[in-house]
Design an enzyme around this catalytic site. Structure first.
Site, PDB file in Angstrom:
ATOM      1  N   ASP A  28       0.864  -1.185   0.000  1.00 59.09           N
ATOM      2  CA  ASP A  28       0.000   0.000   0.000  1.00 59.09           C
ATOM      3  C   ASP A  28       0.896   1.229   0.000  1.00 59.09           C
ATOM      4  O   ASP A  28       2.109   1.134   0.243  1.00 59.09           O
ATOM      5  CB  ASP A  28      -0.915  -0.004   1.233  1.00 59.09           C
ATOM      6  CG  ASP A  28      -1.946   1.125   1.215  1.00 59.09           C
ATOM      7  OD1 ASP A  28      -2.273   1.623   0.123  1.00 59.09           O
ATOM      8  OD2 ASP A  28      -2.414   1.516   2.301  1.00 59.09           O
ATOM      9  N   SER A  29       0.283   2.377  -0.249  1.00 64.33           N
ATOM     10  CA  SER A  29       1.030   3.626  -0.180  1.00 64.33           C
ATOM     11  C   SER A  29       1.379   3.976   1.262  1.00 64.33           C
ATOM     12  O   SER A  29       2.364   4.667   1.520  1.00 64.33           O
ATOM     13  CB  SER A  29       0.218   4.762  -0.801  1.00 64.33           C
ATOM     14  OG  SER A  29      -1.016   4.918  -0.116  1.00 64.33           O
ATOM     15  N   TYR A  60      -0.935   8.674  -2.532  1.00 64.14           N
ATOM     16  CA  TYR A  60      -0.884   8.488  -3.978  1.00 64.14           C
ATOM     17  C   TYR A  60      -1.850   9.406  -4.717  1.00 64.14           C
ATOM     18  O   TYR A  60      -1.648   9.696  -5.899  1.00 64.14           O
ATOM     19  CB  TYR A  60      -1.221   7.034  -4.324  1.00 64.14           C
ATOM     20  CG  TYR A  60      -0.046   6.076  -4.236  1.00 64.14           C
ATOM     21  CD1 TYR A  60       1.259   6.521  -4.074  1.00 64.14           C
ATOM     22  CD2 TYR A  60      -0.257   4.703  -4.329  1.00 64.14           C
ATOM     23  CE1 TYR A  60       2.318   5.641  -3.994  1.00 64.14           C
ATOM     24  CE2 TYR A  60       0.803   3.805  -4.263  1.00 64.14           C
ATOM     25  CZ  TYR A  60       2.083   4.276  -4.089  1.00 64.14           C
ATOM     26  OH  TYR A  60       3.133   3.395  -4.025  1.00 64.14           O
ATOM     27  N   GLY A  61      -2.887   9.846  -4.070  1.00 64.01           N
ATOM     28  CA  GLY A  61      -3.885  10.670  -4.748  1.00 64.01           C
ATOM     29  C   GLY A  61      -3.359  11.982  -5.276  1.00 64.01           C
ATOM     30  O   GLY A  61      -3.966  12.586  -6.167  1.00 64.01           O
ATOM     31  N   CYS A  92      -4.512  -1.254  -2.143  1.00 73.21           N
ATOM     32  CA  CYS A  92      -4.715   0.180  -2.349  1.00 73.21           C
ATOM     33  C   CYS A  92      -5.658   0.341  -3.528  1.00 73.21           C
ATOM     34  O   CYS A  92      -5.352  -0.129  -4.633  1.00 73.21           O
ATOM     35  CB  CYS A  92      -3.376   0.858  -2.615  1.00 73.21           C
ATOM     36  SG  CYS A  92      -3.492   2.587  -3.138  1.00 73.21           S
ATOM     37  N   ASN A  93      -6.792   0.983  -3.317  1.00 74.94           N
ATOM     38  CA  ASN A  93      -7.747   1.163  -4.403  1.00 74.94           C
ATOM     39  C   ASN A  93      -7.182   2.015  -5.528  1.00 74.94           C
ATOM     40  O   ASN A  93      -7.380   1.724  -6.710  1.00 74.94           O
ATOM     41  CB  ASN A  93      -9.037   1.797  -3.868  1.00 74.94           C
ATOM     42  CG  ASN A  93      -9.940   0.804  -3.190  1.00 74.94           C
ATOM     43  OD1 ASN A  93     -10.805   0.192  -3.799  1.00 74.94           O
ATOM     44  ND2 ASN A  93      -9.730   0.625  -1.888  1.00 74.94           N
ATOM     45  N   THR A  94      -6.468   3.087  -5.178  1.00 73.62           N
ATOM     46  CA  THR A  94      -5.914   3.971  -6.200  1.00 73.62           C
ATOM     47  C   THR A  94      -4.956   3.213  -7.106  1.00 73.62           C
ATOM     48  O   THR A  94      -5.035   3.291  -8.338  1.00 73.62           O
ATOM     49  CB  THR A  94      -5.197   5.164  -5.542  1.00 73.62           C
ATOM     50  OG1 THR A  94      -6.133   5.910  -4.758  1.00 73.62           O
ATOM     51  CG2 THR A  94      -4.612   6.085  -6.601  1.00 73.62           C
ATOM     52  N   CYS A 207     -11.557   2.651   0.349  1.00 69.43           N
ATOM     53  CA  CYS A 207     -10.147   2.965   0.588  1.00 69.43           C
ATOM     54  C   CYS A 207      -9.733   2.098   1.756  1.00 69.43           C
ATOM     55  O   CYS A 207     -10.439   2.049   2.777  1.00 69.43           O
ATOM     56  CB  CYS A 207      -9.957   4.444   0.919  1.00 69.43           C
ATOM     57  SG  CYS A 207      -8.268   4.864   1.465  1.00 69.43           S
ATOM     58  N   THR A 208      -8.624   1.403   1.634  1.00 69.95           N
ATOM     59  CA  THR A 208      -8.242   0.452   2.673  1.00 69.95           C
ATOM     60  C   THR A 208      -7.895   1.140   3.992  1.00 69.95           C
ATOM     61  O   THR A 208      -7.870   0.492   5.038  1.00 69.95           O
ATOM     62  CB  THR A 208      -7.063  -0.431   2.217  1.00 69.95           C
ATOM     63  OG1 THR A 208      -5.973   0.401   1.798  1.00 69.95           O
ATOM     64  CG2 THR A 208      -7.495  -1.346   1.075  1.00 69.95           C
ATOM     65  N   HIS A 209      -7.646   2.443   3.969  1.00 71.39           N
ATOM     66  CA  HIS A 209      -7.410   3.167   5.219  1.00 71.39           C
ATOM     67  C   HIS A 209      -8.680   3.278   6.061  1.00 71.39           C
ATOM     68  O   HIS A 209      -8.608   3.327   7.293  1.00 71.39           O
ATOM     69  CB  HIS A 209      -6.905   4.589   4.926  1.00 71.39           C
ATOM     70  CG  HIS A 209      -5.450   4.681   4.633  1.00 71.39           C
ATOM     71  ND1 HIS A 209      -4.922   4.372   3.395  1.00 71.39           N
ATOM     72  CD2 HIS A 209      -4.389   5.056   5.410  1.00 71.39           C
ATOM     73  CE1 HIS A 209      -3.608   4.564   3.423  1.00 71.39           C
ATOM     74  NE2 HIS A 209      -3.265   4.973   4.628  1.00 71.39           N
TER      75      HIS A 209
END
Length: 292
Positions: A28-29, A60-61, A92-94, A207-209
């Protein structure tokens, strides 16, 4: 055309299952992938795990699509060379909605991505009012819009792009949580009341966060809703590819190796939090983000 983010790779499932005590890399980021790591470890406690956070480039966004693709390819090349995983989970969705095709083209390692949980949300909703809570980048992706059109055509879907919740989740883990008012303001647009009295009854955490803040979401929500976390589905897909835990394998969860690309956020409080989550050892392999 929508890419199957959960697919894995062209390698056969039988070949993957043949690996004894497989090494699984969760990427993930930042720290959001910990929610996925937790579920995957429960499914395959016998596996070796590396949790990799590209914290030098978080979030990352803020990156352009071309910069993000190249960044993930560069970081993944080093991670695969160092850890030689049998399977990589892009938690990470992004990154999943943008970089997975390039990863699968470049590396033979199987990849599993994160899918915004639109389909189960639409199936769960009784009011037919569903909210997608994600980062602005995920909300804007054509992949996400395609999911909504394909699986939630019978629902009214409200897309909420939060610019702050991922940072709030990172702060929570680092021992400096933001106040309730800040989180309440971020989730307020998720709750919609229709003219006929129907109300939002399902919120997708895309979003995994965000599952890191789920307890606070539930407490601050103006009314109860079902919060859908994609992590259990990712764990099921990993099990489909690697198989269930062999009968003669250990059933306890071993320690996870942490790998960060920056390390600036690794305070004593955060290290203690990661230790409690099964990551006692953290290595930093510096990969500064260079923006032209």
């Amino acid at each position: 055309m929508r890419i199957d983010l959960m697919a894995g790779a062209s390698l056969s499932a039988a070949a993957l299952r043949a690996a004894p005590e497989p090494t699984i890399l969760v990427f993930d980021s930042g720290l959001g992938g910990l929610t996925v790591l937790e579920q995957v470890r429960r499914a395959r406690p016998d596996a070796r795990y590396v949790y990799a956070a590209d914290d030098a480039a978080f979030p990352y966004g803020r990156l352009s699509e071309s910069v993000l693709v190249q960044r993930v390819l560069d970081v993944m090349a080093r991670l695969i060379a160092t850890h030689r995983p049998d399977l990589v989970v892009i938690a990470c969705n992004t990154a999943s909605t943008l970089v997975l095709p390039a990863l699968r083209q470049r590396f033979p390692t199987p990849f599993v991505g994160v899918v915004p949980p639109i389909k189960p949300a639409a199936e769960t909703s009784r009011s037919r009012l569903v909210t997608l809570l994600a980062t602005p980048g995920t909300v804007a992706r054509s992949y996400t819009r395609d999911l909504i059109m394909t699986y939630a055509e019978a629902c009214s879907v409200t897309s909420v792009g939060s610019a702050n919740l991922a940072n709030y989740a990172e702060a929570e883990l680092a021992g400096t949580p933001v106040d309730d008012a800040a989180i309440a303001a971020e989730i307020a647009p998720c709750f919609v009341t229709a003219e006929d009295g129907r109300r939002t009854d399902v919120v997708c955490l895309a979003c995994t966060h965000y599952p890191l803040l789920r307890t606070r979401f539930e407490r601050l929500a103006p009314w109860p809703v079902t919060w859908i976390d994609p992590a259990p589905a990712i764990a099921r897909r990993v099990t489909q590819l690697l198989g269930s835990t062999p009968r003669d394998a250990r059933s306890d969860e071993g320690p996870v190796l942490g790998a960060f690309t920056g390390g600036a956020t690794l305070t004593d409080a955060l290290r203690a939090s990661l230790d409690r989550r099964g990551i006692p050892s953290i290595g930093v392999d510096p990969m500064p983000l260079t923006l032209q």
